[in-house]
Write an enzyme that holds these catalytic residues in place. Structure first.
Site, mmCIF file in Angstrom:
data_model
loop_
_atom_site.group_PDB
_atom_site.id
_atom_site.type_symbol
_atom_site.label_atom_id
_atom_site.label_comp_id
_atom_site.label_asym_id
_atom_site.label_seq_id
_atom_site.Cartn_x
_atom_site.Cartn_y
_atom_site.Cartn_z
ATOM 1 N N HIS A 1 52.468 -40.317 -16.830
ATOM 2 C CA HIS A 1 52.189 -41.721 -16.526
ATOM 3 C C HIS A 1 51.316 -41.770 -15.274
ATOM 4 O O HIS A 1 51.615 -41.092 -14.281
ATOM 5 C CB HIS A 1 53.500 -42.477 -16.296
ATOM 6 N N ASP B 1 58.638 -45.853 -19.179
ATOM 7 C CA ASP B 1 58.108 -45.293 -17.935
ATOM 8 C C ASP B 1 59.199 -45.011 -16.894
ATOM 9 O O ASP B 1 59.003 -45.197 -15.689
ATOM 10 C CB ASP B 1 56.999 -46.190 -17.348
ATOM 11 N N SER C 1 52.759 -39.040 -12.628
ATOM 12 C CA SER C 1 54.098 -38.455 -12.767
ATOM 13 C C SER C 1 54.267 -37.881 -14.162
ATOM 14 O O SER C 1 53.920 -38.530 -15.152
ATOM 15 C CB SER C 1 55.179 -39.529 -12.574
HETATM 16 C C1 GAR Z 1 45.990 -40.730 -18.776
HETATM 17 O O1 GAR Z 1 45.569 -41.225 -17.533
HETATM 18 C C2 GAR Z 1 47.491 -40.893 -18.932
HETATM 19 O O2 GAR Z 1 48.186 -40.708 -17.740
HETATM 20 C C3 GAR Z 1 47.574 -42.327 -19.393
HETATM 21 O O3 GAR Z 1 46.501 -42.502 -20.267
HETATM 22 C C4 GAR Z 1 45.455 -41.601 -19.909
HETATM 23 C C5 GAR Z 1 45.124 -40.778 -21.127
HETATM 24 O O4 GAR Z 1 43.983 -39.989 -20.905
HETATM 25 N N1 GAR Z 1 48.813 -42.594 -20.032
HETATM 26 C C6 GAR Z 1 49.421 -43.759 -20.024
HETATM 27 O O5 GAR Z 1 48.940 -44.750 -19.474
HETATM 28 C C7 GAR Z 1 50.745 -43.811 -20.733
HETATM 29 N N2 GAR Z 1 51.359 -45.084 -20.564
HETATM 30 P P1 GAR Z 1 43.660 -38.783 -21.886
HETATM 31 O O6 GAR Z 1 43.707 -39.332 -23.313
HETATM 32 O O7 GAR Z 1 42.274 -38.394 -21.512
HETATM 33 O O8 GAR Z 1 44.666 -37.723 -21.643
#
Ligand code: GAR
Length: 216
Positions: A109, A145, A136
């Site tokens: 998260h 979360d 986190s």
């Molecule tokens: C990341 O920043 C992750 O932490 C977030 O989405 C992005 C995905 O990037 N996740 C959330 O917000 C979950 N609620 P990615 O597809 O490039 O890994």
């Protein structure tokens, strides 16, 4: 070999970081499949190009969350994973689904939990005026979360940051801590003790982004 299934919804850079680290560091684990709820998720291309099985369970094809979660669990369980890794998976999961993977599902998260659960975490951090933000890795529990924290990375909020600039700095830190946390799991080094995750043998479960500031 431990079996990992990774769930994505979009570009999948955290998934990529885990896959690359597993190969580079020779983990006692294999990423068996990448499952997306969106057929157009960019990360599916990386997975396929790396000979990882892919599956799509499109949430729009299901009447409700429970039906979607049943189909998703069926898609995951055919790979009999030891660990499910949520990597930018943007669906809220039912309690039944979460309980099915209790103690074997991790999420990342983009905030220092328990601050800023939910969406638009970088804008939330800017609006709140915090000077330190981050990401986190936690075990998934039914409360959105929340759940025992495996690792956290802190990054500075810089003057002039907008949400995109801050997200970029956080994402770079995510790519360090998520593979590290997944590796600890597959090495059998994590135990949940109430709200706390105990790592044996211990090593830092935190990362401070290496950006020089004043007064260090
Ligand atoms: C990341 O920043 C992750 O932490 C977030 O989405 C992005 C995905 O990037 N996740 C959330 O917000 C979950 N609620 P990615 O597809 O490039 O890994």
């Amino acid at each position: 070999m431990k079996k990992i299934v990774i769930l994505i919804s979009g570009r999948g850079t955290n998934m990529e970081a885990v896959v690359r680290a597993a190969a580079r560091e020779g983990w006692p684990a294999e990423v068996r499949a990448v499952v997306s709820n969106r057929p157009d998720a960019a990360g599916l291309g990386f997975a396929a190009a790396n000979d990882i099985e892919t599956a799509v369970v499109d949430h729009r094809q299901y009447a409700d969350r429970a039906a979607f979660d049943r189909a998703l669990a069926a898609a995951i369980d055919q790979f009999a994973p030891d660990l499910v890794v949520l990597a930018g998976f943007m669906r809220v999961l039912t309690d039944g689904f979460v309980n099915h993977y209790a103690g074997r599902m991790l999420n990342i998260h983009p905030s220092l939990l328990p601050c800023f659960p939910g969406l638009r975490t970088h804008q939330q951090a800017l609006d709140a005026g915090v000077r330190v933000h981050g990401a986190s890795v936690h075990f998934v529990t039914p409360t959105l979360d929340h759940g025992p924290v495996v690792a956290q990375a802190a990054v500075p909020v810089m003057a002039g940051d907008d949400a995109a600039a801050l997200a970029k700095r956080v994402l770079a830190a995510e790519h360090v801590i998520y593979p590290r946390a997944v590796r600890w799991f597959v090495e059998g080094r994590l135990a949940i003790d109430g709200e706390r995750v105990v790592l044996t043998p211990p090593e830092p479960q935190w990362l401070f982004a290496d950006i020089a500031g004043e007064g260090v």
